[in-house]
Scaffold this active site. Structure first.
Site, PDB file in Angstrom:
ATOM      1  CB  CYS A   2     -50.882 -14.187 -73.681  1.00  0.00           C
ATOM      2  SG  CYS A   2     -51.678 -13.056 -72.553  1.00  0.00           S
ATOM      3  NE  ARG A  27     -47.788 -14.494 -78.756  1.00  0.00           N
ATOM      4  CZ  ARG A  27     -48.334 -14.075 -79.882  1.00  0.00           C
ATOM      5  NH1 ARG A  27     -47.576 -13.905 -80.935  1.00  0.00           N
ATOM      6  NH2 ARG A  27     -49.619 -13.854 -79.968  1.00  0.00           N
ATOM      7  CD1 TRP A  84     -47.660  -7.245 -72.230  1.00  0.00           C
ATOM      8  CD2 TRP A  84     -49.823  -6.907 -72.681  1.00  0.00           C
ATOM      9  NE1 TRP A  84     -47.847  -5.901 -72.440  1.00  0.00           N
ATOM     10  CE2 TRP A  84     -49.156  -5.668 -72.719  1.00  0.00           C
ATOM     11  CE3 TRP A  84     -51.198  -6.938 -72.932  1.00  0.00           C
ATOM     12  CZ2 TRP A  84     -49.804  -4.479 -72.996  1.00  0.00           C
ATOM     13  CZ3 TRP A  84     -51.847  -5.749 -73.210  1.00  0.00           C
ATOM     14  CH2 TRP A  84     -51.144  -4.528 -73.240  1.00  0.00           C
ATOM     15  CG  ASN A 110     -52.863 -14.704 -77.167  1.00  0.00           C
ATOM     16  OD1 ASN A 110     -53.005 -13.581 -76.682  1.00  0.00           O
ATOM     17  ND2 ASN A 110     -52.387 -14.897 -78.378  1.00  0.00           N
ATOM     18  N   GLY A 111     -55.962 -13.794 -75.467  1.00  0.00           N
ATOM     19  CA  GLY A 111     -57.058 -13.041 -76.074  1.00  0.00           C
ATOM     20  C   GLY A 111     -57.890 -12.395 -74.982  1.00  0.00           C
ATOM     21  CD  GLU A 490     -39.192   2.820 -86.262  1.00  0.00           C
ATOM     22  OE1 GLU A 490     -40.377   3.162 -86.084  1.00  0.00           O
ATOM     23  OE2 GLU A 490     -38.743   1.731 -85.869  1.00  0.00           O
ATOM     24  CE  LYS A 494     -37.921   0.901 -82.798  1.00  0.00           C
ATOM     25  NZ  LYS A 494     -38.673   0.082 -83.609  1.00  0.00           N
ATOM     26  CD  GLU A 497     -40.932   0.501 -79.790  1.00  0.00           C
ATOM     27  OE1 GLU A 497     -41.882  -0.204 -80.093  1.00  0.00           O
ATOM     28  OE2 GLU A 497     -39.878   0.546 -80.468  1.00  0.00           O
ATOM     29  CG  HIS A 513     -45.934  25.712 -86.310  1.00  0.00           C
ATOM     30  ND1 HIS A 513     -46.313  27.020 -86.494  1.00  0.00           N
ATOM     31  CD2 HIS A 513     -45.323  25.346 -87.461  1.00  0.00           C
ATOM     32  CE1 HIS A 513     -45.961  27.419 -87.705  1.00  0.00           C
ATOM     33  NE2 HIS A 513     -45.356  26.420 -88.308  1.00  0.00           N
ATOM     34  CE  LYS A 612     -41.046  -8.585 -83.040  1.00  0.00           C
ATOM     35  NZ  LYS A 612     -40.631  -7.198 -83.178  1.00  0.00           N
TER      36      LYS A 612
END
Ligand code: G6P
Length: 617
Positions: A2, A27, A84, A110-111, A490, A494, A497, A513, A612
Site C-alpha cells: 500500500c 506499492r 494492495w 499501510n500494514g 532470476e 522475471k 512475474e 532429476h 514492489k
C-alpha cells in the site's frame, strides 16, 4: 504494501495527492482513495464549518482520478492511499480512507492490524458501525473513542492498543490545520517543502515538490502543519530531527520517453553500475569503509550468512559463489521468510548480510532483528537511503541505482550484484586467498562491465525478435550452472512475474532429476552457456533436452562458433572472464521477459498480485 501520501500547505492538494499516488502505485494497485478537509463556511456550536470529503474507487489511480474529475475537492489539506489488499477484497468499500461513525476522522493505513478482530468486537459492542471487511477500519473508530480534543494524544493511545504494523495517517475535520501520523514497522517519510509539507510511504512520491526529507521511526507520532512538523517519541517526548537532502532527480522517477519504467530501468543499468562502483573501485584499489570492519575482523570470519527475498536472494546466491571462490569463506544463503522462524544459529565470527533493494521487506527486517537479538553484526545492502533495514543495521552498503519504480527488480539487481563482486574481491584481497594477478584481471574487467552492458542493450531489437518467436510457449525452463544458476533462477522469476508464463530456473545438472519430464515440443529451454569452466557440462544438458524436442534459446558468449548447432536461437554477450558472465547474461534475459510480456499485452510495471515492497508477511 500500500502507498500513502498526505499534504498540508498553501496549494490545492487534489493534484498533488493524485500524482503522488501514481508514483506510489507500484506499492499496490487494486483500489485507491482520497480524503480532504473542506470548509462549507457554516459554523455553529457543533461545527467549525469544516468537513471531510472522501472518494474511493476499485481499480487503478486513473479510475479514481476519473471518478473525482468533476467533484469539488478544493482544499489545501488531504490524504491519499493506493491499496494492495490483505484483509477484504479489493472493492470500493474496502479501499481507504476509512472513516469513523461521525465522518470527522479519515484514516489511511499501510500494514496489518493483527488484533483487529478483537478490537472490532469491542468497538461494535460500544455501538460503532463498521462498513468494510478491512482491519484498518478499527483505526478511525478507536481514534473516535480516544479523541478528547487532541488527535495526537488519541493516536498515542491507539498505538498502545494495536498489534501489528502500520504507517497511519489521519485527517480530523475538527483540526483543519494539522495532519496526524504514526509509524510502526511500515515506512513513512516526511517531506519538507517550500509551500507545504508532506507525508509519504517513500521519497519518489513527493520528489517533484521537495528533496528534503525526515525519516519517521517506529512508534513515533507526527503532527504535520503547513509550516512545520513535530515528531514525538514512543514516550511522548518531542524529538528534534534535522531533515536531509537526497540527490535523486525527478526525471529518475519518471519514464523519460520510455514505454514503461521497466524498460527505462533496464536501460539505466550501465549508469547504476558505474554509480555503485564509484568511490569503491579506483584503479585497482578497493575501498569499503562503510563496512566498518577491520582487516583483522575480516580475516577472522568463519562464515557469512546472507538473507534476502525474491530477486535480492538471487544476488545473494551469486555473491555466495564469488565469496567462496575468491575469499574461501563459507557462505550460507537463506530466504528471509524461512530464516526468521527456524531459531537460527548465530555463530561467533559469522558476518550477517541482508540484501534488500527497498530496505523495507518485512521478512528481511524480521530476520535481521532475529539475528541481531542473537548477537550478529548486520551489514545491509540496500538502494534506499534511510530505509528501515539501513537504520537497523550496523553498517550499510548502498547501491546507487536510483529509484526503481517497475515492480520487478532490474537495475537494483545488477547494482546488488556489483556490490557482491566488489565485496567478494575485497574479502579475497584482505584474506589473501585470491591470486594477485587474477585480482588485477578481474578489477580491469569490472571497469568494462558498464560498456559491455551497453553493447548488449544496443542489441535489444535482436532479443525482441527472439521473444516475438517464443512468446506463445507455455513452459520455460532456464538452465545454468555455477555463476549461471542464479541467472537462470532470476531469468525464470522475471518471466513468471511479468508474463504469467510457467517458468522454472534449474541447475543444469539437476534437470535429469525431474524437470526433464516437462520437456516436449511445447517447452522452451533457455540455456545460460557462456564460455566458462562448465561450458561442456551445460552443452551436455542442452543435448538432453534437445533430444526431447524442446526449443532451445541460448545466451552464449561472443566468438562461440559452435553453439548454434545446439540451439534454435542464440544471443551473444560480449566476451569476458568467467565470473563476470553472471552479470552480463542476465541483461538479455531481462529484455527477453520484457518483450515476451509486451507481446502478451501484460502490464509489465504493475504485474498482477505483486507489489514492489512487501511490507506485510
Ligand atoms: C517483492 C518484489 C521483488 C523483490 C522482493 C524483495 O516481491 O516484487 O521484485 O525482489 O520483493 O524486495 P527487496 O526490496 O527486499 O529487495
Amino acid at each position: 504494501m500500500c502507498g500513502i501520501i498526505a499534504y498540508i500547505g498553501s496549494r490545492y492538494c487534489k493534484d498533488i495527492i493524485i500524482s503522488g499516488l501514481k508514483r506510489l502505485e507500484y506499492r499496490g494497485y487494486d483500489s485507491a482513495g482520497i480524503a480532504v478537509i473542506s470548509s462549507d463556511g457554516v459554523h455553529d456550536k457543533n461545527s467549525n464549518g469544516c468537513r471531510i470529503i472522501a472518494a474511493k474507487q476499485a481499480g487503478k489511480i486513473k479510475d479514481l482520478e476519473e471518478s473525482i474529475r468533476d467533484m469539488d475537492f478544493d482544499s489545501t489539506i488531504g490524504i491519499g492511499h493506493t491499496r494492495w489488499a490483505t484483509h477484504g477484497a479489493p472493492t470500493q468499500i474496502n479501499a481507504h480512507p476509512h472513516l469513523d461513525c461521525s465522518g470527522k476522522i479519515a484514516v489511511v493505513h499501510n500494514g496489518i492490524i493483527e488484533n483487529y478482530a478483537e478490537l472490532k468486537d469491542e468497538l461494535i459492542r460500544k455501538g460503532h458501525k463498521f462498513v468494510s471487511e478491512t482491519d484498518t477500519e478499527v483505526l478511525p473508530h478507536l481514534l473516535e473513542e480516544y479523541y478528547e480534543g487532541d488527535m495526537l494524544l488519541a493516536m498515542q493511545k491507539l498505538l498502545k492498543r494495536i498489534k501489528g504494523s502500520g504507517a497511519i495517517v489521519v485527517l480530523n475535520s475538527d483540526s483543519p490545520d494539522e495532519i496526524i501520523a504514526a509509524r510502526i514497522a511500515s515506512p513513512l517519510i516526511i517531506g519538507i517543502g517550500k509551500d507545504g509539507n508532506f507525508l509519504a510511504s517513500d521519497m519518489p512520491a513527493v520528489l517533484e515538490h521537495t528533496r528534503n526529507f525526515i525519516i519517521v521511526n517506529d512508534f513515533e507520532t507526527i503532527r504535520l502543519k503547513k509550516d512545520g512538523v513535530e515528531i514525538f517519541g514512543g514516550d511522548g517526548r518531542l524529538i528534534q530531527r534535522e531533515s536531509f537532502k537526497v540527490n535523486w532527480s525527478i526525471t529518475s522517477a519518471e519514464k523519460s520517453g520510455y514505454e514503461d519504467f521497466m524498460l527505462k530501468e533496464i536501460f539505466e543499468q550501465p549508469f547504476g553500475i558505474k554509480e555503485t562502483m564509484r568511490g569503491r573501485l579506483t584503479g585497482s584499489e578497493l575501498q569499503f569503509d562503510e563496512l566498518n570492519m577491520s582487516e583483522d575482523q575480516i580475516r577472522k570470519l568463519s562464515k557469512i550468512q546472507i538473507i534476502a527475498c525474491g530477486t535480492s536472494s538471487h544476488a545473494a546466491l551469486l555473491g555466495k559463489q564469488l565469496i567462496e571462490r575468491w575469499a574461501r569463506i563459507p557462505v550460507e544463503v537463506e530466504v528471509s521468510s524461512e530464516y526468521r522462524y527456524k531459531n537460527p544459529i548465530v555463530e561467533e565470527n559469522c558476518l550477517f548480510i541482508a540484501i534488500t533493494q527497498s530496505g523495507e521487506t518485512i521478512d528481511t527486517l524480521a530476520a535481521i532483528r532475529e539475528a541481531k537479538s542473537k548477537g550478529a553484526k548486520i551489514v545491509a545492502i540496500t538502494n534506499v537511503v534511510g530505509s528501515t533495514v539501513a537504520r537497523e543495521s550496523d553498517s550499510v552498503i548502498y547501491t546507487h541505482a536510483g529509484p526503481e519504480i517497475g515492480v520487478c527488480a532490474t537495475k537494483t539487481f545488477t547494482a546488488q550484484i556489483i556490490v557482491m563482486y566488489l565485496l567478494a574481491l575485497y574479502f579475497g584481497k584482505v584474506t589473501g586467498k585470491i591470486d594477485a594477478q587474477r585480482y588485477l584481471k578481474i578489477v580491469e574487467e569490472l571497469e568494462f562491465i558498464p560498456n559491455k552492458i551497453q553493447l548488449i542493450l544496443n542489441e535489444a531489437a535482436k532479443i525482441k525478435k527472439i521473444a516475438d518467436h517464443l512468446y506463445k510457449y507455455r513452459t520455460f525452463l532456464f538452465l545454468g550452472r555455477i555463476f549461471g544458476l542464479p541467472v537462470a533462477l532470476e531469468g525464470a522469476l522475471k518471466l513468471k512475474e511479468i508474463s504469467y508464463i510457467h517458468a522454472e530456473g534449474y541447475a543444469g545438472g539437476e534437470m535429469k532429476h525431474g524437470p526433464i519430464a516437462l520437456t516436449d515440443t511445447n517447452t522452451t529451454v533457455v540455456g545460460i552457456i557462456p564460455k566458462d569452466f562448465v561450458y561442456d557440462k551445460m552443452l551436455s544438458n542442452i543435448e538432453e533436452v534437445k533430444a526431447r524436442h524442446a526449443t532451445i534459446f541460448v545466451i552464449a558468449s561472443e566468438g562461440d562458433t559452435e553453439i548454434h548447432k545446439y540451439s534454435n536461437y542464440a544471443f551473444y554477450v560480449p566476451s569476458s572472464i568467467e565470473e563476470l558472465y553472471g552479470i552480463l547474461t542476465i541483461i538479455p534475459l531481462q529484455l527477453f521477459s520484457y518483450y515476451i510480456a509486451k507481446n502478451l499485452g501484460r502490464n509489465v510495471d504493475q504485474p498482477r498480485n505483486l507489489a514492489k515492497s512487501v511490507t506485510v508477511e
